[in-house]
Write a protein that holds these residues in place. Structure first.
Motif, PDB file in Angstrom:
ATOM      1  N   LEU A   1       0.860  -1.217  -0.038  1.00 26.56           N
ATOM      2  CA  LEU A   1       0.016  -0.035   0.047  1.00 26.56           C
ATOM      3  C   LEU A   1       0.997   1.442   0.018  1.00 26.56           C
ATOM      4  N   ILE A   2       0.638   2.110  -0.966  1.00 28.94           N
ATOM      5  CA  ILE A   2       1.179   3.376  -1.040  1.00 28.94           C
ATOM      6  C   ILE A   2       0.044   4.307  -0.715  1.00 28.94           C
ATOM      7  N   THR A   3       0.243   5.217   0.333  1.00 26.88           N
ATOM      8  CA  THR A   3      -0.584   5.995   0.744  1.00 26.88           C
ATOM      9  C   THR A   3      -0.332   7.470   0.414  1.00 26.88           C
ATOM     10  N   LEU A   4      -0.966   8.324  -0.353  1.00 26.52           N
ATOM     11  CA  LEU A   4      -0.742   9.574  -0.873  1.00 26.52           C
ATOM     12  C   LEU A   4      -1.729  10.608  -0.225  1.00 26.52           C
ATOM     13  N   HIS A   5      -1.726  11.692  -0.010  1.00 25.32           N
ATOM     14  CA  HIS A   5      -2.618  12.620   0.503  1.00 25.32           C
ATOM     15  C   HIS A   5      -4.067  12.678  -0.168  1.00 25.32           C
ATOM     16  N   ARG A   6      -4.184  12.117  -1.354  1.00 21.65           N
ATOM     17  CA  ARG A   6      -5.560  12.144  -2.129  1.00 21.65           C
ATOM     18  C   ARG A   6      -5.679  10.718  -2.523  1.00 21.65           C
ATOM     19  N   GLN A   7      -4.849   9.931  -2.545  1.00 22.19           N
ATOM     20  CA  GLN A   7      -5.172   8.619  -3.275  1.00 22.19           C
ATOM     21  C   GLN A   7      -4.495   7.440  -2.334  1.00 22.19           C
ATOM     22  N   TYR A   8      -5.007   6.052  -2.546  1.00 22.69           N
ATOM     23  CA  TYR A   8      -4.546   5.054  -2.246  1.00 22.69           C
ATOM     24  C   TYR A   8      -3.941   4.384  -3.418  1.00 22.69           C
ATOM     25  N   HIS A   9      -2.593   3.764  -3.333  1.00 23.49           N
ATOM     26  CA  HIS A   9      -2.346   2.788  -4.660  1.00 23.49           C
ATOM     27  C   HIS A   9      -1.791   1.595  -3.917  1.00 23.49           C
ATOM     28  N   LEU A  10      -2.786   0.660  -4.483  1.00 24.12           N
ATOM     29  CA  LEU A  10      -2.745  -0.712  -3.869  1.00 24.12           C
ATOM     30  C   LEU A  10      -2.114  -1.889  -4.917  1.00 24.12           C
ATOM     31  N   ILE A  11      -0.980  -2.440  -4.629  1.00 23.32           N
ATOM     32  CA  ILE A  11      -0.236  -3.258  -5.260  1.00 23.32           C
ATOM     33  C   ILE A  11      -0.828  -4.819  -4.729  1.00 23.32           C
ATOM     34  N   ARG A  12      -1.378  -5.445  -5.488  1.00 19.04           N
ATOM     35  CA  ARG A  12      -1.826  -6.983  -4.923  1.00 19.04           C
ATOM     36  C   ARG A  12      -0.966  -7.820  -5.972  1.00 19.04           C
ATOM     37  N   LEU A  13       0.035  -8.879  -5.338  1.00 19.48           N
ATOM     38  CA  LEU A  13       0.593  -9.715  -5.920  1.00 19.48           C
ATOM     39  C   LEU A  13      -0.119 -10.913  -5.930  1.00 19.48           C
ATOM     40  N   LEU A  14      -0.422 -11.625  -7.318  1.00 19.41           N
ATOM     41  CA  LEU A  14      -1.232 -12.574  -7.561  1.00 19.41           C
ATOM     42  C   LEU A  14      -0.673 -14.010  -7.180  1.00 19.41           C
ATOM     43  N   ASP A  15      -1.559 -14.927  -6.466  1.00 19.60           N
ATOM     44  CA  ASP A  15      -1.097 -16.285  -6.340  1.00 19.60           C
ATOM     45  C   ASP A  15      -1.277 -17.025  -7.533  1.00 19.60           C
ATOM     46  N   SER A  16      -0.557 -17.926  -8.082  1.00 19.17           N
ATOM     47  CA  SER A  16      -0.705 -18.886  -8.921  1.00 19.17           C
ATOM     48  C   SER A  16      -1.016 -20.362  -8.520  1.00 19.17           C
TER      49      SER A  16
END
Length: 123
Positions: free
Chosen positions: A72-87
């Protein structure tokens, strides 16, 4: 669920501004939805590939026997969410990158929905 439907599902999450499915080994995007002039998802996908690679190097240097679920990267106006996928046979090289408007999004629900979308996604 195919990639197109998964991206549509991600965009239906409250506060979604853009989403990309990305291969972190190559930095290439397999698909995007949303974004626009102010949010170039291709550039963001490549940049977040570096974030994942960096974190994996640190985990290796620390000899952590674990895997990344999400970043999770939290900005003042946004969240940036990076979800690594399982195989099926362990970790894949794919991740979902979701940008959320912080005022409209519920982070806990967004993480829950991404996990569900991940489990239904077939690449």
């Amino acid at each position: 669920m195919n990639i197109e439907n998964a991206l549509k599902e991600c965009m239906s999450i409250a506060g979604s501004l853009g989403v990309a499915l990305v291969d972190h080994e190559s930095g290439m995007s397999l698909g995007t939805s949303g974004g626009g002039d102010w949010l170039n998802l291709e550039v963001a996908a490549a940049g977040n590939t570096d974030v994942i690679r960096s974190k994996l190097r640190v985990m290796s240097a620390l000899a952590l026997n674990d895997t990344i679920e999400d970043i999770l990267i939290t900005l003042h106006r946004q969240y940036h969410l990076i979800r690594l996928l399982d195989s099926i046979h362990g970790r894949s090289s794919l991740f979902l990158y979701l940008v959320l408007d912080r005022e409209q999004a519920n982070l806990a629900l967004a993480r829950h929905y991404l996990k569900r979308i991940e489990s239904d996604l077939q690449v």
